[in-house]
Design an enzyme around this catalytic site. Structure first.
Site, mmCIF file in Angstrom:
data_model
loop_
_atom_site.group_PDB
_atom_site.id
_atom_site.type_symbol
_atom_site.label_atom_id
_atom_site.label_comp_id
_atom_site.label_asym_id
_atom_site.label_seq_id
_atom_site.Cartn_x
_atom_site.Cartn_y
_atom_site.Cartn_z
ATOM 1 N N GLY A 67 0.863 -1.173 0.000
ATOM 2 C CA GLY A 67 0.000 0.000 0.000
ATOM 3 C C GLY A 67 0.894 1.215 0.000
ATOM 4 N N SER A 68 0.363 2.364 0.347
ATOM 5 C CA SER A 68 1.208 3.561 0.390
ATOM 6 C C SER A 68 0.391 4.783 0.748
ATOM 7 C CB SER A 68 1.881 3.838 -0.973
ATOM 8 O OG SER A 68 2.636 2.748 -1.407
ATOM 9 N N ASN A 69 1.088 5.803 1.219
ATOM 10 C CA ASN A 69 0.565 7.166 1.273
ATOM 11 C C ASN A 69 1.504 8.054 0.470
ATOM 12 O OD1 ASN A 69 -1.321 6.533 3.525
ATOM 13 N ND2 ASN A 69 0.538 6.478 4.743
ATOM 14 N N ASN B 47 -4.361 4.795 -1.081
ATOM 15 C CA ASN B 47 -4.828 3.526 -1.646
ATOM 16 C C ASN B 47 -6.327 3.420 -1.817
ATOM 17 O OD1 ASN B 47 -2.300 2.272 0.416
ATOM 18 N ND2 ASN B 47 -2.082 2.482 -1.786
ATOM 19 N N ARG C 215 -7.436 5.078 7.015
ATOM 20 C CA ARG C 215 -6.164 5.730 6.698
ATOM 21 C C ARG C 215 -6.375 6.890 5.728
ATOM 22 N NH1 ARG C 215 -2.231 3.939 3.065
ATOM 23 N NH2 ARG C 215 -3.204 1.887 2.969
#
Length: 807
Positions: free
Chosen positions: A243-245, A515, A544
């Site tokens: 995943g990621s930000n 995501n 998130r």
């Protein structure tokens, strides 16, 4: 017109070569101290590598082949075992060395056993799939520069193997560590490209076999609710190991009118999908710094003097299915517009350690391989009347490195967009970027099947009418020629969307993604109008995403932002779920009769201390936070037991997507049980309810416990870590995946970007390396590495070591 830049490039390279004769050299791969080098390569490949703090290499080369050589050499020095394991995978030789039933680490496919991985990748090799892609002219195929870096990477890796002794116990003395070819490097890139498509279906592709003669058709229809749930689970961010930000701020929100970028990808901490940090330079041609996925010859996420970019795993569904109507007389023939077409047999044999070779046939159609399931959550049985073919447009895409190289050369966010339009190489990620002129960018420019909502409405089978709305997975009628995917005029390959159809947000004060779909990249400028296969509009966001949008929107409103603000955001460790629910939990806990709750085993548990601890918790996942572990264990149990639509009293509203749903439903069945079980679990493990989080969330490196801050997906923590719970060992004892290569980048008007980076798990998994845990210690303390990008900063490093590598 080109003479002067080239001349300057050669002069610059000569200067750096001269520097390598006077700086201190690492003893394992250089001449004696203070002695000039004398390694004429006779036309062979070579590069100069300057190492600075934390083992970060700055690779200088005169052309792309030499740059690939230096990159392959330096990656092997840090990561030889992980790289070698990946090359064994893409050669289809895992069963030969490790046995057929062991499980690969999942870096290059979702195969559950070595034998299925081998059958798939041997099939790719024997079909000449990657060779055909390499021979395809650009832009549909990879460009010359990228192919040169691949050639150089293989030579650099091989040169390191020949010139050095492996000290990593993971593969020291192993017979499976062998030289590689450029085809191996390219196939590794192919495997990364198809991770979300054929890679997701490896078990189903290699085990799909036609039914026996006379076998009855499967009776009845699949349960729609189960199918929808299975499809959603398959493509859920909460179940993913990546995943990621990322957030880009435009000059409207910054102190100096220039852009800012914070990238925070969440990737595995072990295995072959780790990042590795470096700087790549061809004087006068290329100068870029960042993180590369292992086995990649280009920078995956990074910055140069003008732009910075990061990626987040996108919601676009990179595969589709065609439901085949089979010829009643032959289950290996299918009908298209009433005419039978025979499936193509791909018979593959793989060698097996201490056993007979395994031979199996795969079945391929005009739409792709027949598949009997996409993991246990979505079975797709092959009956006498029906089969399913898996479509994956990334099986024709070997262009990701061209995209990365284009980003590396870009000077603006417009250049980033133009690179994406030209190369169309990103398989499963969004792009977020900022530049020194103050521009910001978000775009979901990825290679996905051209499934329009109209096509899905016309051509979905009954199964597809469930899976497409629920998860964006199209199941189309393969018996109709008019249900083909078609082409966009601006697409570089048939069957995919062209750039004009991609969601794009330019120059917003902030552009953020965690995501979820493109819809709320900026909550004040929502993106709409894209097809369902890209993601949803007007649906509930993850915890998130909600926390991330709240944070960055507040930062943008405040304005005057600098790189320091990005650093604070990264390690604030705020748990949005705590802000939403902790007070309600504490109140409901205090109201329990007698201060007790009944656990799942039917026994009463005294929870009075828990009420007080949760009430005083600071709603963060810092290592010093007391009550964080208790709330984390409670929240995991609660959200596993209570469906989302029963968890909150105020439901989701598309008109208030960041603040809804809210108000915890403490009357929900399972609330008191989750609380009792969390309290009982910690007490049984000898863990105090108010112990600091860092005492029980840690990793062990070199026999030393390093406290880990951050939290899980369901808590919504920006600094995400997904951990392994082991009560007997004292809590969370390892990070499986989470924050990995982090970068906070801006510009102050000077020639050098202002960049702070961190590779959370450090450059090398080799416990004998000096860079096995040095950056992990920084991560534990919330500290950063000051990037050395410009020459003056590299040469000023007190740790500077220079080595000239050659074949």
């Amino acid at each position: 017109m080109r003479t002067r830049p080239r001349r300057l490039a050669v002069m610059g390279f000569a200067l750096l070569t001269a520097l390598s004769t006077t700086a201190s050299l690492p003893s394992a791969a250089a001449d004696g101290p203070g002695r000039p080098e004398n390694h004429p390569h006779g036309g062979g490949l070579s590069a100069t590598i300057r190492y600075t703090e934390y083992g970060i290499p700055h690779i200088v080369a005169k052309d792309y082949a030499d740059l690939g050589f230096g990159t392959g050499w330096a990656q092997a020095a840090d990561q030889v075992c992980a790289l070698a394991d990946g090359f064994v995978t893409v050669r289809g030789e895992r069963s030969r060395y490790f046995g057929p039933d062991a499980a690969p680490d999942g870096s290059l496919s979702s195969a559950t056993k070595n034998v299925s991985s081998d059958l798939y990748f041997r099939g790719v090799r024997e079909a000449g799939t990657v060779e055909k892609l390499l021979a395809t002219p650009a832009p549909a195929g990879p460009g010359r520069e990228v192919k040169e870096t691949m050639r150089g990477f293989a030579a650099g890796y091989n040169a390191w193997l020949k010139q050095n002794e492996i000290t990593d116990p993971a593969c020291k003395g192993a017979d499976w560590v062998r030289p590689v070819t450029p085809l191996d490097v390219a196939t590794h890139g192919f495997a990364l490209a198809v991770l979300g498509g054929q890679g997701r279906g490896v078990d189903g592709i290699t085990s799909a076999q036609p039914p026996a003669a006379g076998a009855p058709a499967r009776a009845g229809s699949p349960d729609k609710a189960e199918v929808a749930a299975g499809a959603r689970k398959l493509f859920s961010a909460e179940d993913a190991d990546m995943g990621s930000n990322a957030v880009a701020f435009s000059g409207a929100a910054t102190a100096n009118g220039r852009g800012l970028l914070l990238g925070n990808p969440h990737y595995p901490w072990q295995g072959g999908r780790r990042f590795w940090q470096s700087q790549q330079t061809i004087p006068g041609e290329l100068n870029v710094s960042g993180g590369s996925l292992l086995g990649s010859s280009t920078i995956s996420i990074g910055h140069n003097a003008h732009i910075a970019w990061s990626h987040t795993v996108a919601t676009g569904v990179t595969l589709n299915l065609h439901q085949l109507t089979l010829d009643p007389a032959d289950p290996t023939s299918y009908l298209v517009d009433g005419r039978p077409e025979r499936m193509t047999k791909r018979t593959v044999t793989v060698a097996v350690k201490d056993g007979a070779p395994v031979t199996r046939t795969q079945w391929w159609t005009r739409y792709g391989p027949v598949v009997n399931g996409l993991g246990p959550s979505l079975p797709l049985p092959w009956t006498s009347t029906t089969a399913y073919a898996l479509g994956d447009p990334n099986a024709l895409n070997l262009r990701a490195s061209d995209t990365a190289l284009g980003f590396s050369k870009a000077r603006s966010t417009d250049d980033v967009l133009n690179t994406l339009r030209r190369t169309q190489g990103l398989p499963w990620v969004n792009t977020i970027a900022a530049d020194s002129a103050g521009h910001s960018l978000f775009t979901q420019s990825q290679v996905i099947p051209r499934i329009t909502d109209d096509l899905a409405a016309r051509c979905s089978t009954p199964l597809g009418k469930v899976t497409y709305p629920a998860a964006g997975v199209a199941v189309l009628d393969g018996s109709r020629g008019d249900c083909a995917l078609g082409s966009d005029k601006d697409a570089v390959q048939p069957g995919i969307f062209g750039p004009s159809k991609m969601p794009v947000l330019k120059d917003a004060p902030y552009a953020e993604n965690s995501n979820d779909s493109a819809w709320l990249a900026n909550a004040d400028r929502p993106l709409t109008g894209y097809e369902r296969v890209f993601g949803t509009v007007g649906t509930q966001r993850s915890m998130r995403t909600r926390g991330g949008v709240e944070d960055v929107a507040a930062m943008a409103r405040k304005g005057g932002l600098t790189v320091s603000d990005l650093q604070r955001q990264q390690f604030a460790d705020r748990a949005p779920a705590g802000d939403l629910a902790a007070a309600d939990v504490a109140r409901a806990c205090a109201a329990l009769p007698g201060g007790t709750a009944t656990g799942g085993d039917g026994k009463p548990v005294d929870v009075r201390q828990a009420c007080d601890v949760i009430g005083k918790w600071d709603h963060s996942m810092k290592t010093s936070s007391r009550g964080a572990l208790l709330f984390d264990r409670f929240w995991r149990k609660l959200t596993a037991a209570v469906p989302n639509d029963k968890l909150w009293k105020v439901p989701f509203s598309a008109t208030d997507p960041v603040r809804t749903p809210n108000t915890l439903n403490t009357d929900a069945p399972g609330f008191a049980t989750a609380l009792a079980d969390a309290v009982g679990e910690l007490r049984s493990a000898g863990i105090g309810l108010d112990d600091p989080l860092g005492d029980h969330q840690f990793v062990v490196r070199g026999g030393e416990r390093l406290p880990v801050h951050g939290g899980t997906e369901s808590l919504g923590v920006w600094n995400k870590v997904e951990t392994v719970w082991d009560a007997k060992a004292g809590g969370y004892t390892e990070v499986v995946h989470g924050s990995s290569y982090i970068q906070a980048v801006g510009w102050d008007g000077g020639r050098c970007p202002v960049a702070r980076t961190l590779l959370t798990y450090s450059q090398s998994p080799n416990p004998n390396s000096p860079h096995y845990s040095d950056q992990t210690r920084l991560f534990s303390k919330g500290a950063w590495v000051t990037s050395r990008f410009c020459e003056k900063d590299i040469l000023a490093s007190p740790a500077l070591k220079v080595v000239r590598v050659h074949d």
